[in-house]
Scaffold this active site. Structure first.
Site, PDB file in Angstrom:
ATOM      1  N   ASP A 149      -2.405 -62.999 -12.261  1.00 52.65           N
ATOM      2  CA  ASP A 149      -2.265 -63.713 -10.991  1.00 52.65           C
ATOM      3  C   ASP A 149      -1.058 -63.167 -10.227  1.00 52.65           C
ATOM      4  OD1 ASP A 149      -4.287 -65.376 -11.817  1.00 52.65           O
ATOM      5  OD2 ASP A 149      -3.057 -67.182 -11.973  1.00 52.65           O
ATOM      6  N   ARG A 189      -8.312 -58.453  -7.132  1.00 55.57           N
ATOM      7  CA  ARG A 189      -8.843 -59.720  -6.633  1.00 55.57           C
ATOM      8  C   ARG A 189      -8.007 -60.077  -5.384  1.00 55.57           C
ATOM      9  NH1 ARG A 189      -6.256 -64.357  -9.659  1.00 55.57           N
ATOM     10  NH2 ARG A 189      -7.678 -63.988 -11.374  1.00 55.57           N
TER      11      ARG A 189
HETATM   12  C1  LIG Z   1     -10.512 -66.878  -7.903  1.00 60.85           C
HETATM   13  C2  LIG Z   1      -9.241 -67.204  -7.172  1.00 60.85           C
HETATM   14  C3  LIG Z   1      -8.036 -66.796  -7.694  1.00 60.85           C
HETATM   15  C4  LIG Z   1      -6.850 -67.076  -7.012  1.00 60.85           C
HETATM   16  N1  LIG Z   1      -5.666 -66.550  -7.481  1.00 60.85           N
HETATM   17  C5  LIG Z   1      -4.558 -66.670  -6.721  1.00 60.85           C
HETATM   18  C6  LIG Z   1      -3.349 -65.976  -7.070  1.00 60.85           C
HETATM   19  O1  LIG Z   1      -3.272 -65.267  -8.079  1.00 60.85           O
HETATM   20  N2  LIG Z   1      -2.270 -66.120  -6.256  1.00 60.85           N
HETATM   21  C7  LIG Z   1      -2.307 -66.879  -5.108  1.00 60.85           C
HETATM   22  O2  LIG Z   1      -1.310 -66.931  -4.363  1.00 60.85           O
HETATM   23  N3  LIG Z   1      -3.434 -67.561  -4.771  1.00 60.85           N
HETATM   24  C8  LIG Z   1      -4.541 -67.471  -5.537  1.00 60.85           C
HETATM   25  N4  LIG Z   1      -5.690 -68.127  -5.145  1.00 60.85           N
HETATM   26  C9  LIG Z   1      -5.633 -69.134  -4.048  1.00 60.85           C
HETATM   27  C10 LIG Z   1      -5.739 -68.465  -2.677  1.00 60.85           C
HETATM   28  O3  LIG Z   1      -4.578 -67.756  -2.366  1.00 60.85           O
HETATM   29  C11 LIG Z   1      -5.986 -69.522  -1.570  1.00 60.85           C
HETATM   30  O4  LIG Z   1      -4.881 -70.398  -1.534  1.00 60.85           O
HETATM   31  C12 LIG Z   1      -7.245 -70.353  -1.761  1.00 60.85           C
HETATM   32  O5  LIG Z   1      -8.294 -69.584  -2.242  1.00 60.85           O
HETATM   33  C13 LIG Z   1      -7.660 -71.031  -0.416  1.00 60.85           C
HETATM   34  O6  LIG Z   1      -7.973 -70.084   0.544  1.00 60.85           O
HETATM   35  P1  LIG Z   1      -9.460 -69.583   0.867  1.00 60.85           P
HETATM   36  O7  LIG Z   1      -9.503 -68.135   0.654  1.00 60.85           O
HETATM   37  O8  LIG Z   1     -10.433 -70.316   0.067  1.00 60.85           O
HETATM   38  O9  LIG Z   1      -9.644 -69.747   2.421  1.00 60.85           O
HETATM   39  P2  LIG Z   1      -9.431 -70.946   3.433  1.00 60.85           P
HETATM   40  O10 LIG Z   1      -9.579 -70.337   4.769  1.00 60.85           O
HETATM   41  O11 LIG Z   1      -8.181 -71.692   3.110  1.00 60.85           O
HETATM   42  O12 LIG Z   1     -10.654 -71.882   3.120  1.00 60.85           O
HETATM   43  C14 LIG Z   1     -11.980 -71.553   3.481  1.00 60.85           C
HETATM   44  C15 LIG Z   1     -12.855 -72.757   3.240  1.00 60.85           C
HETATM   45  O13 LIG Z   1     -12.968 -72.992   1.845  1.00 60.85           O
HETATM   46  C16 LIG Z   1     -12.918 -74.372   1.541  1.00 60.85           C
HETATM   47  N5  LIG Z   1     -11.704 -74.649   0.735  1.00 60.85           N
HETATM   48  C17 LIG Z   1     -10.638 -73.840   0.567  1.00 60.85           C
HETATM   49  N6  LIG Z   1      -9.740 -74.401  -0.262  1.00 60.85           N
HETATM   50  C18 LIG Z   1     -10.255 -75.597  -0.602  1.00 60.85           C
HETATM   51  C19 LIG Z   1      -9.802 -76.646  -1.441  1.00 60.85           C
HETATM   52  N7  LIG Z   1      -8.630 -76.577  -2.081  1.00 60.85           N
HETATM   53  N8  LIG Z   1     -10.592 -77.730  -1.564  1.00 60.85           N
HETATM   54  C20 LIG Z   1     -11.789 -77.795  -0.948  1.00 60.85           C
HETATM   55  N9  LIG Z   1     -12.273 -76.843  -0.134  1.00 60.85           N
HETATM   56  C21 LIG Z   1     -11.512 -75.752   0.021  1.00 60.85           C
HETATM   57  C22 LIG Z   1     -12.857 -75.078   2.852  1.00 60.85           C
HETATM   58  O14 LIG Z   1     -14.172 -75.387   3.240  1.00 60.85           O
HETATM   59  C23 LIG Z   1     -12.282 -74.067   3.800  1.00 60.85           C
HETATM   60  O15 LIG Z   1     -12.675 -74.261   5.107  1.00 60.85           O
HETATM   61  C24 LIG Z   1      -6.877 -67.854  -5.812  1.00 60.85           C
HETATM   62  C25 LIG Z   1      -8.112 -68.264  -5.303  1.00 60.85           C
HETATM   63  C26 LIG Z   1      -9.272 -67.939  -5.949  1.00 60.85           C
HETATM   64  C27 LIG Z   1     -10.566 -68.380  -5.350  1.00 60.85           C
END
Ligand SMILES: Cc1cc2nc3c(=O)[nH]c(=O)nc-3n(C[C@H](O)[C@H](O)[C@H](O)COP(=O)(O)OP(=O)(O)OC[C@H]3O[C@@H](n4cnc5c(N)ncnc54)[C@H](O)[C@@H]3O)c2cc1C
Length: 310
Positions: free
Chosen positions: A133, A183
């Site tokens: 991560d 990722r």
């Molecule tokens: C597999 C994976 C690994 C990750 N690893 C890391 C990492 O190592 N380091 C790091 O900093 N971050 C990590 N993250 C978190 C990432 O940085 C984002 O904070 C998170 O994925 C929310 O952003 P989004 O890309 O989904 O987009 P957004 O634009 O925030 O969301 C898009 C849509 O997804 C849905 N959504 C998003 N989040 C949520 C929620 N919490 N609850 C319900 N619906 C939601 C909503 O409908 C939203 O409109 C990871 C995420 C994933 C999926």
């Protein structure tokens, strides 16, 4: 950054709120939306249900900065055992994701690197895969160095990179030398504007641009591109772009978190995309859960509703 997100990320660092939240049954109920349970067995059971849906899984035990190195030894031992359990259950496409600080990055970088080495070797021996991560921006240089050294020895390792960081395009270009498995995520931590884009639309644009670059490199075998996002519009555009560029389905994947956009995860898997669901477990869920709320402050209502279950 919205006020709700700022407050929730600030609350994620409060020891008092951590203590209060983890004692409250209604908060624990709400957390279940995002994790099947606190034990590794809960996560493994949940993963077994994904297999017939053609969905892979990534396991991660929650927990962050440590106070003593013996805790890192325990985290390593835990994951060594988890790789064995994955193999014993015959789970396919089942990976593990770790946080360098949990393996002692702050306390002893050499010991931390040795732990990563041991876990990457174990992943290879058990037919699994090790993910690293990306944590807050103060760890990026050290995490990139850790991954670069690890990838040279163990091909079955991948790294998360954050689109909101202004430095990421340059970091990625440098990383192509080791044919990385990346990722790409948007980024979950509170960062100053000189380090990360304060506006969501800039992060979204950066995400698309960086992904296209990864796809170009995926086509020539110099990168494996993973889209770690629930932004369905963005994923759909990237799937089209991959087709346009002639990138084969296996050279990119879609990873999402357990409990978020579940119907879409199943649909992508049904359509033949490579999908993995990241399942978290463990008792140290407070900071992690506050970051999930900060991503979508509307989820706070979900916690409130959980206080009054039907
Ligand atoms: C597999 C994976 C690994 C990750 N690893 C890391 C990492 O190592 N380091 C790091 O900093 N971050 C990590 N993250 C978190 C990432 O940085 C984002 O904070 C998170 O994925 C929310 O952003 P989004 O890309 O989904 O987009 P957004 O634009 O925030 O969301 C898009 C849509 O997804 C849905 N959504 C998003 N989040 C949520 C929620 N919490 N609850 C319900 N619906 C939601 C909503 O409908 C939203 O409109 C990871 C995420 C994933 C999926």
């Amino acid at each position: 950054m919205g006020v709700g997100r700022t407050l929730l990320l600030a609350a994620s660092k409060s020891a008092f709120l951590n203590d209060q939240a983890t004692k409250r049954a209604f908060v624990r109920r709400a957390v279940r939306k995002f994790m099947p349970g606190e034990r590794a067995e809960d996560a493994l059971d949940a993963a077994q249900a994904f297999a017939p849906e053609n969905r892979g899984v990534i396991f991660t035990q929650l927990g962050e900065a440590l106070t003593q190195l013996s805790e890192a030894d325990a985290v390593r031992a835990h994951y060594m055992g988890l790789f064995d359990q994955i193999a014993a259950r015959g789970l396919r496409e089942a990976h593990v994701s770790v946080k360098p600080t949990q393996l002692g990055l702050d306390l002893d970088p050499a010991a931390c690197a040795a732990h990563h080495d041991a876990l990457a070797a174990k992943a290879a021996a058990t037919g699994s895969f090790l993910w690293i991560d990306m944590e807050d921006s103060s760890y990026v240089d050290r995490t990139l160095a850790l991954y670069t050294a690890l990838k040279a020895k163990y091909p079955l390792t991948g790294l998360a990179m954050q689109a909101y960081l202004r430095r990421t395009p340059a970091d990625l270009e440098a990383l192509f030398a080791v044919k990385p498995v990346v990722r790409l995520v948007k980024g979950a931590y509170a960062e100053p504007p000189e380090v990360a884009f304060p506006e969501k639309r800039d992060t979204d644009q950066a995400y698309y641009d960086i992904s296209v670059r990864m796809l170009e490199k995926a086509k020539t075998g110099e990168c494996t591109a993973i889209f770690g996002t629930h932004d369905i519009g963005l994923v759909d555009r990237l799937v089209v772009k991959a087709k346009e560029l002639g990138v084969a389905d296996g050279q990119y994947q879609i990873h999402m978190l357990y409990g978020i956009r579940d119907a879409e995860q199943r649909k992508y898997a049904r359509d033949g995309r490579h999908v993995k669901t990241l399942v978290s477990y463990g008792s140290s869920w407070y900071k992690w859960y506050m970051r999930r709320l900060a991503e979508r402050p509307a989820n706070v209502w979900f916690v409130v509703r959980s206080a009054f279950p039907a």
